[in-house]
Motif scaffolding. Structure first.
Motif, short mmCIF file in Angstrom:
data_model
loop_
_atom_site.label_atom_id
_atom_site.label_comp_id
_atom_site.label_asym_id
_atom_site.label_seq_id
_atom_site.Cartn_x
_atom_site.Cartn_y
_atom_site.Cartn_z
N VAL A 120 -98.08 -0.89 -17.31
CA VAL A 120 -99.21 -0.58 -18.19
C VAL A 120 -99.11 -1.32 -19.53
N ARG A 121 -98.26 -2.32 -19.60
CA ARG A 121 -98.05 -3.10 -20.83
C ARG A 121 -97.80 -2.19 -22.03
N ALA A 122 -96.92 -1.24 -21.87
CA ALA A 122 -96.63 -0.34 -22.98
C ALA A 122 -95.73 -1.00 -24.02
N PHE A 123 -95.08 -2.11 -23.65
CA PHE A 123 -94.18 -2.78 -24.60
C PHE A 123 -94.82 -4.05 -25.14
N THR A 124 -94.56 -4.33 -26.41
CA THR A 124 -95.09 -5.54 -27.04
C THR A 124 -93.97 -6.31 -27.72
N LYS A 125 -93.95 -7.60 -27.49
CA LYS A 125 -93.05 -8.47 -28.25
C LYS A 125 -93.85 -8.94 -29.46
N ASN A 126 -93.49 -8.47 -30.64
CA ASN A 126 -94.26 -8.79 -31.83
C ASN A 126 -93.82 -10.12 -32.44
N PRO A 127 -94.74 -10.76 -33.20
CA PRO A 127 -94.37 -12.03 -33.86
C PRO A 127 -93.19 -11.88 -34.81
N ASP A 128 -92.92 -10.67 -35.31
CA ASP A 128 -91.76 -10.51 -36.19
C ASP A 128 -90.46 -10.37 -35.41
N GLY A 129 -90.55 -10.51 -34.09
CA GLY A 129 -89.33 -10.48 -33.27
C GLY A 129 -89.04 -9.15 -32.63
N SER A 130 -89.66 -8.09 -33.13
CA SER A 130 -89.34 -6.77 -32.60
C SER A 130 -90.05 -6.51 -31.27
#
Lengths: 349, 387
Positions: A120-130
């Motif tokens: 369900v795409r619950a995780f995100t790789k954010n541009p700040d690395g987190s």
């Protein structure tokens, strides 16, 4: 088994075996992470196991108070992992140069396993690395926990209806809001064992430390390449496996590992109907041909019988004709003979 | 045990069924009031337990009789297996329906199970593929099975309309089965570091798919054997006449499929050059599985079908079914987290096993209800020549 059936099965087996190569849809491109992504460098040689980072994390993330206070260092005697109430822990190991400490938390992979396996795409790789988690769509299948090579995500097993996956966020939200300048653990560290900064720069810093003090460090930055690279990086004086970091994980990211299996999916959907339809059509045709052949054979047999009967009839007729002719001939002959005899009698009389 | 409504309900089978169902209901209440932590031995290192290993992985593999039987009959043109199709479709439908049912216990928020399809699909996940295919395949199986219900209810025109879709449904069913059977194996491709190398392979998808074929065929034999006695009176002449042919034919098919599976196992072993592990304790256990539950049943099936030894075939079917369960358990439990110290390893709690038994009992009970009423083992007299 009939020849056509065999060919059908053979085709099916052949196609199955040739599938399974990696799809390279946008090949030539590889994702090396967001350019300005941040990360944390942990230097095990500076860590004294004071657990201040654990306390700092607990505070900024408003996590429940632990069973034993953070200044109780006896906790370090048993190896611990992250759990639903703890985003980070410090473990103590017996190293060759004395006790060694290692902080455990999410490594914020550059190509996260948890994010790639989540349905369900619950995780995100954010541009700040987190790498962050959104509980509002989570179904609770726990595949992220299965897939994580570092065994980081934890689960609220005791919540019957609304359990969440719990893990370190690199304080993404607090930093984005301006409440913090660096993650809670980094800010709490009294020994500068943790440094927050751009991942690119951190790798330089780490290389520099190794260069300056080759005797103090293992010549390796853990996380630079492991599992495709992580935004949390480690330096150590002890072998990494002796401070609980697996050295056998390899450098391939999980999305790369699973891309082969995923690439087969559209191929099966594309080819199976033709293949199965083809096998069906061959069998259908085989049945039809068999049926036609049967009909033809029946017809031929019938014709043969008919022809035979006709021939027999003709023969019989011919025979009858012959018989008739013979009979006439015989009759004529007899009549003539009789006539001749009568004539003789008359002459004799 | 079937239509005898005047007899007492309290037969031994019914009493055992009742006990299992009652225990299951109690655990159900505990699961949804006290949480997974209370009823299971799952923890942060072992997020998937016996509900995934047995209810999902084995459930799906053993329900493969549906697509194998229907494709043998309708696609590969083996019409002599026609009488085996309906029982196989019924078992597959119940199997998949129960897989979906059991997942409601395992996932943390079962009310969100439609999310991956309808709210936010995560298409990079192999679990998404499993979810989508299982969802579609349950639907396909329900439609494939519905003619039996419509015949029973006397809804002729609807039954005939759906009957015309048979071929399309069968092809669609095989596509979906290929995809999700393999994807269940592919779920574990993501975790090379947590599964012992003898069970981890980049070929896990192919291994799971290929092994589902003998699993399905063996289940049809196995279950046909179990059903034969209690429902003999429900079986028509065609079914009884074809029964032995089905067993012999399926035994031959399963023998070949197991041989192919054995070959893929060898390829997987050789591709990763894992031979040296064979000399370890894990290797011994691996050899037990591969020789005792793959190679041996393949050989026994071959002997059984050659000598027309029905009894041997039936026992071999049980052996194969057990072997498939063993394989799924090995991949997902025994060899999973092999790197952890034994104190951190998982073993199911009695309540987890209780739910698995509950689910199986539920399936058997519904099966008994349906076969003693609907035209499963016999052809409905009005549709005798309709295929």
């Amino acid at each position: 088994m009939k020849r056509r059936q065999f060919l059908g099965l053979l085709g099916a087996a052949g196609i199955t075996a040739t599938l399974g190569t990696t799809a390279q849809a946008a090949s030539g491109k590889s994702f090396d992470g967001y350019p300005d992504a941040k990360g944390v460098l942990f230097d095990s040689t500076r860590c004294i196991g004071c657990r201040k980072c654990e306390a700092g994390c607990n505070k900024v993330n408003k996590l429940p108070a632990p069973a034993k206070p953070f200044d109780d260092l006896k906790v370090l005697d048993t190896e611990r992992r992250t759990d639903a109430k703890t985003y980070t822990v410090v473990n103590k190991y017996a190293g060759k140069k004395g006790p060694a400490f290692r902080k455990v938390q999410c490594n914020h992979c550059m190509e996260p396993a948890c994010a790639s396996v989540c349905f369900v795409r619950a995780f995100t790789k954010n541009p700040d690395g987190s790498v962050t988690y959104d509980a509002s769509v989570c179904v609770g299948c726990r595949y992220c926990m299965v897939a994580c090579p570092f065994n980081i995500p934890a689960y609220e097993y005791n919540d019957p209806l609304t359990p969440r996956v719990m893990k370190c966020t690199m304080c993404h939200e607090q930093i984005a809001k301006g409440e913090l300048e660096a993650p809670g653990c980094v800010g709490a560290c009294p020994k500068e064992a943790l440094v927050y900064g751009k991942r690119k720069d951190l790798i330089e810093v780490a290389r520099e430390r190794i260069r300056r003090n080759p005797g103090r460090y293992q010549d390796h930055i853990y996380g630079e390449k492991e599992m495709g690279g992580t935004n949390w990086l480690y330096l150590s004086g002890e072998e990494f496996k002796s401070i609980g970091l697996r050295e056998d994980l390899g450098t391939t990211s999980v999305p790369t590992m699973t891309s082969g299996a995923l690439s087969v999916v559209p191929m099966v959907a594309a080819l199976w109907p033709a293949l199965l339809g083809g096998v069906w059509a061959m069998n259908k045709r085989k049945d039809k041909v068999a049926e036609e052949e049967q009909k033809a054979a029946v017809k031929a047999a019938k014709d043969e019988v008919k022809a035979e009967a006709a021939a027999k009839l003709a023969k019989e007729l011919e025979k009858a004709e012959k018989d008739k002719a013979q009979a006439i001939e015989r009759e004529v002959k007899r009549a003539l003979e009789e006539a001749a005899a009568a004539k003789k009698d008359e002459e004799g009389a | 045990m079937s239509t005898e409504s005047n007899k007492s309900l309290f037969t031994p089978v019914n009493i055992i069924t009742g006990i299992f169902l009652a225990i299951g209901l109690v655990i159900t209440v505990l699961r949804f009031t006290k949480g997974l932590g209370y009823v299971t031995n799952l923890d942060d290192n072992n997020p998937w337990g016996v509900w995934i290993s047995f209810d999902l992985l084995c459930g799906v593999a053993l329900a493969a009789g549906g697509y194998t039987t229907s494709s043998a009959c309708y696609i590969f043109g083996l019409k002599k297996y026609h009488s085996a199709v309906r029982p196989a479709i019924l078992t597959a439908f119940l199997g998949y329906a129960l897989v979906v049912f059991a997942l409601h216990y395992d996932v943390g928020r079962p009310y969100r199970l439609p999310y991956p399809i309808f709210v936010q699909p995560g298409t990079t996940s192999l679990l998404f593929e499993v979810g989508l295919c299982v969802f579609l395949y349950v639907t396909v199986l329900a439609i494939e099975f519905s003619p039996a219900v419509f015949e029973w209810l006397g809804m002729k025109s609807l039954r005939n309309k759906i009957h015309k879709l048979t071929l399309a449904l069968t092809v669609f069913g095989v596509i979906l089965s290929t995809l999700h059977q393999s994807s269940l194996g592919a779920l574990y491709i993501a975790v090379p570091s947590k599964i012992h190398p003898l069970w981890y392979s980049p070929y896990l998808a192919i291994l799971f798919f290929v092994s589902s074929i003998p699993a399905g065929l063996s289940m049809v034999i196995f279950e046909g054997t179990l059903a034969h006695k209690p429902w003999h009176h429900m079986m028509d002449k065609t079914h009884l006449d074809e029964h032995e042919g089905v067993i012999l034919g399926f035994a031959r098919g399963a023998s070949i499929a197991l041989a192919a599976y054995f070959a893929v196992k060898l390829v997987a072993l050789a591709a990763d050059n894992n031979w040296h592990y064979l000399a370890t304790g894990w290797g011994a256990w691996y050899l037990v599985e591969v020789l005792g539950f793959v190679a041996l049943p393949s050989l026994l099936y071959a002997i059984g079908s050659r000598e027309k030894n029905i009894k041997l075939i039936k026992w071999t079917a049980a052996l194969t079914v057990f072997g498939i369960i063993l394989n799924r358990f090995n991949v997902s439990m025994v060899a999973f987290n092999y790197q952890l110290p034994s104190s951190q390893r998982y073993f199911p709690s009695w309540m987890e096993i209780g739910i698995s038994i509950f689910v199986v009992t539920l399936g058997v009970t519904i099966y008994r209800f349906i076969v003693s009423r609907m035209p499963i083992f016999f052809e409905h007299p009005e549709y005798k020549d309709a295929h």
